[in-house]
Design a protein around this motif. Sequence first.
Motif, short mmCIF file in Angstrom:
data_model
loop_
_atom_site.label_atom_id
_atom_site.label_comp_id
_atom_site.label_asym_id
_atom_site.label_seq_id
_atom_site.Cartn_x
_atom_site.Cartn_y
_atom_site.Cartn_z
N ASP A 47 0.80 -1.17 0.06
CA ASP A 47 0.11 0.15 -0.08
C ASP A 47 0.78 1.25 0.00
O ASP A 47 0.14 2.44 0.13
CB ASP A 47 -0.89 -0.06 1.14
CG ASP A 47 -2.25 -0.56 1.07
OD1 ASP A 47 -2.81 -0.23 -0.37
OD2 ASP A 47 -2.85 -1.34 1.75
N ARG A 159 -6.24 -0.77 5.75
CA ARG A 159 -6.17 -2.09 5.02
C ARG A 159 -6.67 -3.47 5.66
O ARG A 159 -6.22 -3.77 6.63
CB ARG A 159 -4.68 -2.62 4.49
CG ARG A 159 -4.44 -3.91 3.68
CD ARG A 159 -4.72 -3.75 2.25
NE ARG A 159 -5.13 -5.04 1.54
CZ ARG A 159 -3.89 -5.89 1.06
NH1 ARG A 159 -2.57 -5.60 1.36
NH2 ARG A 159 -4.06 -6.86 0.44
N SER A 268 -9.76 -8.48 -0.17
CA SER A 268 -9.22 -7.40 0.63
C SER A 268 -9.55 -6.08 0.23
O SER A 268 -10.29 -5.88 -1.09
CB SER A 268 -7.82 -7.50 0.92
OG SER A 268 -6.98 -7.08 -0.13
N THR A 270 -8.43 -1.61 0.61
CA THR A 270 -7.75 -0.06 1.26
C THR A 270 -8.64 0.88 1.51
O THR A 270 -9.49 1.04 0.20
CB THR A 270 -6.61 0.05 0.35
OG1 THR A 270 -5.67 -1.19 0.38
CG2 THR A 270 -5.71 1.12 1.35
#
Length: 277
Positions: A47, A159, A268, A270
Amino acid sequence: MKDDHLASNQENWDQRAVLHAARDGSGYAVQTYVDGPAKLSDVVRFDQPRLGDITGLRVAHLQCHIGTDTISLARIGAAVTGLDFSERSIDEARRLAADTGSTATFVHATVDDAVDVLGAGRFDLVYTGIGALCWLPRIQEWATVVAALLAPGGSLFLREAHPIVWSMDESLGDGLHLRFPYFEQEHPLEWDDDQTYVDSPGRLTATTTYEWNHSLGEIVTALLVSGLRLDMLVEHDSIPWEALPGQMTAHTDGEWRLTENSGVVPLSYTLRASKVT
């Protein structure tokens, strides 16, 4: 009952911390942080383009565990304090910081107590990493804490595993099976497992844990209600561990993706949100 859940989870994470902080290459491979002064955790490295330049920012890392992400944030310029409810995790984080010469500092406290121990309105960035929110019973309480920690104009950077992943039955290896609640429930799911989620020769004796799922809508809404503005929400087809054993392939970026039908579901995400001034 909430205190019973907390105590059980704390005992489990105290034991995980010992396994994860092993210096023999297992667990979180922490020796690589000692040997490599430029080493960053896979989660932070993944990230980093979205994080941007955090040089000099005051950062609170909630649910920091043994501090590998915390130390990574410090290595890219942040003045960072990690907080975790597991006393042994904080002990291991402080040991790793000492061994690496990191400027990161660590505090033992629950998320509920974060404002009292860290101070209100003191941080430019609140960071929460992967696999954290499922240990919290009420997402609105978390969002309220995040907002209170942030200085005006400060941001949350999150995250996390996608809540759809927590809804899947990982024990069934013949496809994707939705079995568990997607939305936040009053009562947690109870688990009994003597293994941790990374490579480790050790076994846990504190095997009972309790978890709560929170839908993506519930998370975003909680932040909005707490006075934050949503700035970014990116869903990913990858996750930093083998969340569905036997159905995933590891890639060179430290992420795992579905071996078949990659991209069918988000694994997932962010998120970035800022405190409205």
